[in-house]
Motif scaffolding. Sequence first.
Motif, PDB file in Angstrom:
ATOM      1  N   GLN A  55     126.112 -51.232  24.565  1.00  0.00           N
ATOM      2  CA  GLN A  55     127.253 -50.341  24.337  1.00  0.00           C
ATOM      3  C   GLN A  55     128.432 -51.180  23.859  1.00  0.00           C
ATOM      4  OE1 GLN A  55     126.155 -46.813  27.538  1.00  0.00           O
ATOM      5  NE2 GLN A  55     128.257 -47.556  27.414  1.00  0.00           N
ATOM      6  N   MET A  56     129.096 -50.704  22.823  1.00  0.00           N
ATOM      7  CA  MET A  56     130.255 -51.422  22.298  1.00  0.00           C
ATOM      8  C   MET A  56     131.406 -50.451  22.126  1.00  0.00           C
ATOM      9  SD  MET A  56     128.816 -53.969  19.386  1.00  0.00           S
ATOM     10  CE  MET A  56     129.880 -55.352  19.559  1.00  0.00           C
ATOM     11  N   VAL A  57     132.528 -50.781  22.727  1.00  0.00           N
ATOM     12  CA  VAL A  57     133.712 -49.939  22.566  1.00  0.00           C
ATOM     13  C   VAL A  57     134.692 -50.594  21.587  1.00  0.00           C
ATOM     14  CG1 VAL A  57     133.462 -48.999  24.895  1.00  0.00           C
ATOM     15  CG2 VAL A  57     135.062 -50.882  24.507  1.00  0.00           C
ATOM     16  N   CYS A  58     135.495 -49.749  20.956  1.00  0.00           N
ATOM     17  CA  CYS A  58     136.460 -50.241  19.959  1.00  0.00           C
ATOM     18  C   CYS A  58     137.802 -50.616  20.594  1.00  0.00           C
ATOM     19  CB  CYS A  58     136.691 -49.170  18.898  1.00  0.00           C
ATOM     20  SG  CYS A  58     135.194 -48.767  18.001  1.00  0.00           S
ATOM     21  N   ILE A 117     144.903 -39.611  28.778  1.00  0.00           N
ATOM     22  CA  ILE A 117     145.804 -40.493  29.541  1.00  0.00           C
ATOM     23  C   ILE A 117     146.802 -39.715  30.381  1.00  0.00           C
ATOM     24  CG2 ILE A 117     145.599 -42.429  27.918  1.00  0.00           C
ATOM     25  CD1 ILE A 117     148.549 -41.765  27.089  1.00  0.00           C
ATOM     26  N   SER A 118     147.094 -38.448  30.000  1.00  0.00           N
ATOM     27  CA  SER A 118     148.083 -37.685  30.762  1.00  0.00           C
ATOM     28  C   SER A 118     148.064 -36.226  30.361  1.00  0.00           C
ATOM     29  CB  SER A 118     149.481 -38.272  30.489  1.00  0.00           C
ATOM     30  OG  SER A 118     150.469 -37.291  30.685  1.00  0.00           O
ATOM     31  N   LYS A 119     148.185 -35.373  31.361  1.00  0.00           N
ATOM     32  CA  LYS A 119     148.212 -33.932  31.078  1.00  0.00           C
ATOM     33  C   LYS A 119     149.522 -33.535  30.398  1.00  0.00           C
ATOM     34  CE  LYS A 119     144.834 -32.072  34.283  1.00  0.00           C
ATOM     35  NZ  LYS A 119     144.390 -32.835  35.424  1.00  0.00           N
ATOM     36  N   GLU A 120     150.472 -34.463  30.352  1.00  0.00           N
ATOM     37  CA  GLU A 120     151.761 -34.211  29.698  1.00  0.00           C
ATOM     38  C   GLU A 120     151.707 -34.518  28.202  1.00  0.00           C
ATOM     39  OE1 GLU A 120     154.517 -33.280  31.767  1.00  0.00           O
ATOM     40  OE2 GLU A 120     152.786 -33.071  33.102  1.00  0.00           O
ATOM     41  N   THR A 121     150.630 -35.208  27.797  1.00  0.00           N
ATOM     42  CA  THR A 121     150.561 -35.687  26.413  1.00  0.00           C
ATOM     43  C   THR A 121     149.614 -34.820  25.597  1.00  0.00           C
ATOM     44  OG1 THR A 121     150.921 -37.912  27.267  1.00  0.00           O
ATOM     45  CG2 THR A 121     150.084 -37.742  25.018  1.00  0.00           C
ATOM     46  N   ASP A 122     150.107 -34.309  24.476  1.00  0.00           N
ATOM     47  CA  ASP A 122     149.242 -33.529  23.607  1.00  0.00           C
ATOM     48  C   ASP A 122     148.166 -34.417  23.003  1.00  0.00           C
ATOM     49  OD1 ASP A 122     150.605 -31.101  23.872  1.00  0.00           O
ATOM     50  OD2 ASP A 122     152.066 -31.657  22.330  1.00  0.00           O
ATOM     51  N   ASP A 151     130.098 -51.084  28.563  1.00  0.00           N
ATOM     52  CA  ASP A 151     131.054 -52.086  28.071  1.00  0.00           C
ATOM     53  C   ASP A 151     132.412 -51.849  28.738  1.00  0.00           C
ATOM     54  OD1 ASP A 151     132.593 -53.844  26.632  1.00  0.00           O
ATOM     55  OD2 ASP A 151     132.283 -52.881  24.672  1.00  0.00           O
ATOM     56  N   ASN A 152     132.618 -52.548  29.836  1.00  0.00           N
ATOM     57  CA  ASN A 152     133.889 -52.425  30.575  1.00  0.00           C
ATOM     58  C   ASN A 152     134.285 -50.954  30.741  1.00  0.00           C
ATOM     59  OD1 ASN A 152     134.644 -55.341  30.924  1.00  0.00           O
ATOM     60  ND2 ASN A 152     134.485 -55.276  28.698  1.00  0.00           N
ATOM     61  N   GLN A 153     133.341 -50.188  31.288  1.00  0.00           N
ATOM     62  CA  GLN A 153     133.558 -48.746  31.429  1.00  0.00           C
ATOM     63  C   GLN A 153     134.743 -48.462  32.334  1.00  0.00           C
ATOM     64  OE1 GLN A 153     131.119 -50.424  32.854  1.00  0.00           O
ATOM     65  NE2 GLN A 153     130.370 -49.522  34.730  1.00  0.00           N
ATOM     66  N   THR A 154     135.381 -47.342  32.065  1.00  0.00           N
ATOM     67  CA  THR A 154     136.645 -46.925  32.692  1.00  0.00           C
ATOM     68  C   THR A 154     137.704 -48.040  32.607  1.00  0.00           C
ATOM     69  OG1 THR A 154     136.111 -47.548  34.990  1.00  0.00           O
ATOM     70  CG2 THR A 154     135.498 -45.322  34.280  1.00  0.00           C
ATOM     71  N   SER A 183     134.339 -45.171  21.467  1.00  0.00           N
ATOM     72  CA  SER A 183     135.773 -45.461  21.411  1.00  0.00           C
ATOM     73  C   SER A 183     136.181 -46.291  22.620  1.00  0.00           C
ATOM     74  CB  SER A 183     136.611 -44.178  21.457  1.00  0.00           C
ATOM     75  OG  SER A 183     136.179 -43.274  20.507  1.00  0.00           O
ATOM     76  N   GLY A 184     135.686 -45.895  23.778  1.00  0.00           N
ATOM     77  CA  GLY A 184     136.073 -46.570  25.026  1.00  0.00           C
ATOM     78  C   GLY A 184     137.166 -45.809  25.750  1.00  0.00           C
ATOM     79  N   ASP A 185     137.100 -45.851  27.086  1.00  0.00           N
ATOM     80  CA  ASP A 185     138.138 -45.199  27.890  1.00  0.00           C
ATOM     81  C   ASP A 185     139.465 -45.934  27.692  1.00  0.00           C
ATOM     82  OD1 ASP A 185     136.329 -43.383  29.222  1.00  0.00           O
ATOM     83  OD2 ASP A 185     135.593 -45.126  30.336  1.00  0.00           O
ATOM     84  N   HIS A 186     140.528 -45.193  27.743  1.00  0.00           N
ATOM     85  CA  HIS A 186     141.845 -45.822  27.563  1.00  0.00           C
ATOM     86  C   HIS A 186     142.111 -46.832  28.684  1.00  0.00           C
ATOM     87  CE1 HIS A 186     146.280 -46.078  27.256  1.00  0.00           C
ATOM     88  NE2 HIS A 186     146.021 -45.907  25.979  1.00  0.00           N
ATOM     89  N   GLN A 187     142.778 -47.914  28.343  1.00  0.00           N
ATOM     90  CA  GLN A 187     142.985 -48.979  29.340  1.00  0.00           C
ATOM     91  C   GLN A 187     143.815 -48.540  30.540  1.00  0.00           C
ATOM     92  OE1 GLN A 187     144.350 -48.928  26.369  1.00  0.00           O
ATOM     93  NE2 GLN A 187     146.501 -49.501  26.457  1.00  0.00           N
ATOM     94  N   SER A 188     144.516 -47.414  30.405  1.00  0.00           N
ATOM     95  CA  SER A 188     145.347 -46.972  31.534  1.00  0.00           C
ATOM     96  C   SER A 188     144.493 -46.519  32.726  1.00  0.00           C
ATOM     97  CB  SER A 188     146.279 -45.841  31.097  1.00  0.00           C
ATOM     98  OG  SER A 188     145.538 -44.754  30.619  1.00  0.00           O
ATOM     99  N   PHE A 189     143.165 -46.344  32.514  1.00  0.00           N
ATOM    100  CA  PHE A 189     142.296 -45.984  33.640  1.00  0.00           C
ATOM    101  C   PHE A 189     141.889 -47.212  34.448  1.00  0.00           C
ATOM    102  CE2 PHE A 189     141.543 -42.485  30.669  1.00  0.00           C
ATOM    103  CZ  PHE A 189     141.705 -41.408  31.520  1.00  0.00           C
ATOM    104  N   GLY A 190     142.044 -48.376  33.859  1.00  0.00           N
ATOM    105  CA  GLY A 190     141.407 -49.557  34.426  1.00  0.00           C
ATOM    106  C   GLY A 190     142.337 -50.494  35.167  1.00  0.00           C
ATOM    107  N   ASP A 191     141.926 -51.765  35.212  1.00  0.00           N
ATOM    108  CA  ASP A 191     142.663 -52.737  36.013  1.00  0.00           C
ATOM    109  C   ASP A 191     143.627 -53.579  35.169  1.00  0.00           C
ATOM    110  OD1 ASP A 191     140.767 -54.184  34.642  1.00  0.00           O
ATOM    111  OD2 ASP A 191     140.036 -55.301  36.381  1.00  0.00           O
ATOM    112  N   CYS A 192     143.752 -53.262  33.904  1.00  0.00           N
ATOM    113  CA  CYS A 192     144.703 -53.975  33.041  1.00  0.00           C
ATOM    114  C   CYS A 192     145.575 -52.955  32.310  1.00  0.00           C
ATOM    115  CB  CYS A 192     143.969 -54.869  32.049  1.00  0.00           C
ATOM    116  SG  CYS A 192     143.183 -56.295  32.805  1.00  0.00           S
TER     117      CYS A 192
END
Lengths: 222, 310
Positions: B80-83, A171-176, B53-56, B110-119
Amino acid sequence: MIVAEQKKLEEIVGQIQDFNKILLVGCNECVTVCEAGGKKEVGILASALRMYFLNHGKEMTIDEVTLERQCDHEYLEEIRDMQDKYDAVLSLACGVGVQFMAEKYHDKPVYPGVNTCFLGATEERGLWTERCQACGSCILAYTGGICPVSRCAKRLMNGPCGGSTNGKCEISKETDCAWQLIVNRLKALGRMDDYEKLMPLKDWSTDRAGGPRKVVKEDVQL
Amino acid sequence: MSVKTPSKLEKIMAAGHFGVTSECGPPRGCNPEVIPHKAGFIKDYVDAINVTDNQTAMTRMCSLAACIKLKLMGVEPVLQMVCRDRNRIALQSDILGAAAFGINNMLCLSGDHQSFGDCRQGQNVYDIDSMQLLQTVRLMRDEGKFLGGGDLDGRPRMFVGAAENPFADPFEIRVPRLAKKIAAGAEFIQTQCIYNLDKFELWVKQARERGLTEKVYIMAGVTPMKSVGMAKYMKNRVPGMDVPDELIKRMSGVAKEKQAGEGVKICIETIQRLKEVPGVKGFHIMAIEWEEKVPEIVKGAGLYPRPVVD
């Protein structure tokens, strides 16, 4: 400790601008340490608010008091007579203090002056970082003393995700990356074999998921 | 490894053939034609098609519905199922729903963190992680039990897979992490896109030395580069991706209009080299929004025609 940061002046103004007499109440505990709501911050915020309302031609009394704690009946009682003289209370305590104040002075409007952020530590002056999410069932014994619940963005229990790069979180290069820290620590402890032990599904019923929580210690109850 | 499910993908790899999968990303809308259109290009060249599954973390048509679409057109899906988005109730429930439609392959992520996406302001769930999801499916399939202890009325016959990124950090746990996924129940592994072949081969060698390649089908992930721009983007912007400089140099060395062809060529060469690596049991070809290139890659790599199994 509980780490908080002060709300922006405009938001605070928006909460209290319709009143004429405000009691601004600080707290001597966590919010003092994280420099968000102790006596010093109460003084600075009171001056800023007085200046704001003066500039906007509004008569506003802002008085200051800082209590030992706002999460304790004993200290909150100290302002029982005093709070009567004000239209509203602006509390710089964490969310616990604000709520305890509101419960105690049921017909008094109480507003929060800080955002309560997390349970954390002072890494250096002016830098506080999260260490705990109070999940109610501590697993630090199994993760080398580093918490994946509070420090992994996905609170993964069994190792890093595929996004861990050069020790940093996706999520961020600042976060370990919490799992990089855990692996480093397990290595230092000579316990890398522990990494391969599967962590069972976590019981989140002791966390927020289980509803409002309480701790009862009967032997000390009066 | 004996066959435990009706999965065609499992049967093909159990018979000693290379398995070949590809993937389709569901649309950003409810257009019912997108999945059949994409799958149309590739269905005769692969054994199964993964549905992301809602990639990125971009909101899309749900993976399960898109898998059902594939199934209805006679194509074998890998669900594909993400958690990230569902708790243990919803995950178990979707597994049962998928099984009821004859879906026999699942990939636990696990799934990509939501901060990559549209929500970006949304919550994430992570009630369980991908290893625990593997355990959950295996419990349901092998023991016929819910996580809560109750008995299932009909077991989901899923061939259970996981992802592995041999290039993520910390490198020293990449093989232990594979071992852990196998212990949790993974039967096949689809890897992150491989561009650093030396590092990948080292990882497979270490897995082999621990006997892991006898316990799990490793499917090497490949993605053809469309352009040098894409190569640079993958190198610099996609977490956990290892794109060696030589590859960027090779892509930059050809004229812009020929870069796509070069990308396909590199992809085919990668598969050909990895076919020789003991322990590699298949290939997962992720031609991102470029599904029409899959037939050329599969044929070029000598993986066509696909074997037929009962």
